[in-house]
Design a protein around this motif. Sequence first.
Motif, PDB file in Angstrom:
ATOM      1  N   ARG A  64      55.605  38.436  38.316  1.00  0.00           N
ATOM      2  CA  ARG A  64      54.364  37.699  38.057  1.00  0.00           C
ATOM      3  C   ARG A  64      53.592  38.347  36.900  1.00  0.00           C
ATOM      4  NH1 ARG A  64      54.111  37.771  43.755  1.00  0.00           N
ATOM      5  NH2 ARG A  64      54.727  35.778  44.614  1.00  0.00           N
ATOM      6  N   ARG A  76      52.745  36.640  33.377  1.00  0.00           N
ATOM      7  CA  ARG A  76      51.350  36.550  32.948  1.00  0.00           C
ATOM      8  C   ARG A  76      51.174  37.168  31.556  1.00  0.00           C
ATOM      9  NH1 ARG A  76      47.677  40.148  32.852  1.00  0.00           N
ATOM     10  NH2 ARG A  76      48.699  41.585  34.259  1.00  0.00           N
ATOM     11  N   GLN A  87      50.048  35.447  28.032  1.00  0.00           N
ATOM     12  CA  GLN A  87      48.907  35.889  27.246  1.00  0.00           C
ATOM     13  C   GLN A  87      49.290  36.095  25.786  1.00  0.00           C
ATOM     14  OE1 GLN A  87      47.752  39.362  29.652  1.00  0.00           O
ATOM     15  NE2 GLN A  87      45.684  38.475  29.716  1.00  0.00           N
TER      16      GLN A  87
END
Length: 138
Positions: free
Chosen positions: A127, A131, A135
């Motif tokens: 995860r 993420r 970004q």
Amino acid sequence: MTESAPPTPAQLMDQLARAAAAYYRHFAVASGEHGLTLMQGKVLGLLRRPMPMRTLAELLVCDASNVTGIVDRLQARDLVRRETDPADRRIKNVVLTTEGERTVERIRARLTTDLTALEQLDDEDRRAFQRLLGQVFP
């Protein structure tokens, strides 16, 4: 114990470039096992949904005429087909055939076999990795 300095953006870009190069080496081998070039394999991998030729060219960062040649060769092998876009009949979408879908599945299976480090990450790390990638590359 002193903590080491965090990597600079330049160091992160260098590491990302090495990771991308390693990934595409594996991808080229997996594609080659099916008689495909790296670019042909990339086109198949991008076709999760019907896609216009122009969009493929933008995603591959290449000239539309190059994509035409790639798609022609994939179509000759019955891995993709061209369909008229129902919303705009001037647009030709490229669509995976059943054999194209199978080929993509086999390439991805080979990549999963070769790149086992991603499977070794626990759920939390996956995860976090997803993420961070989101970004950096929204």
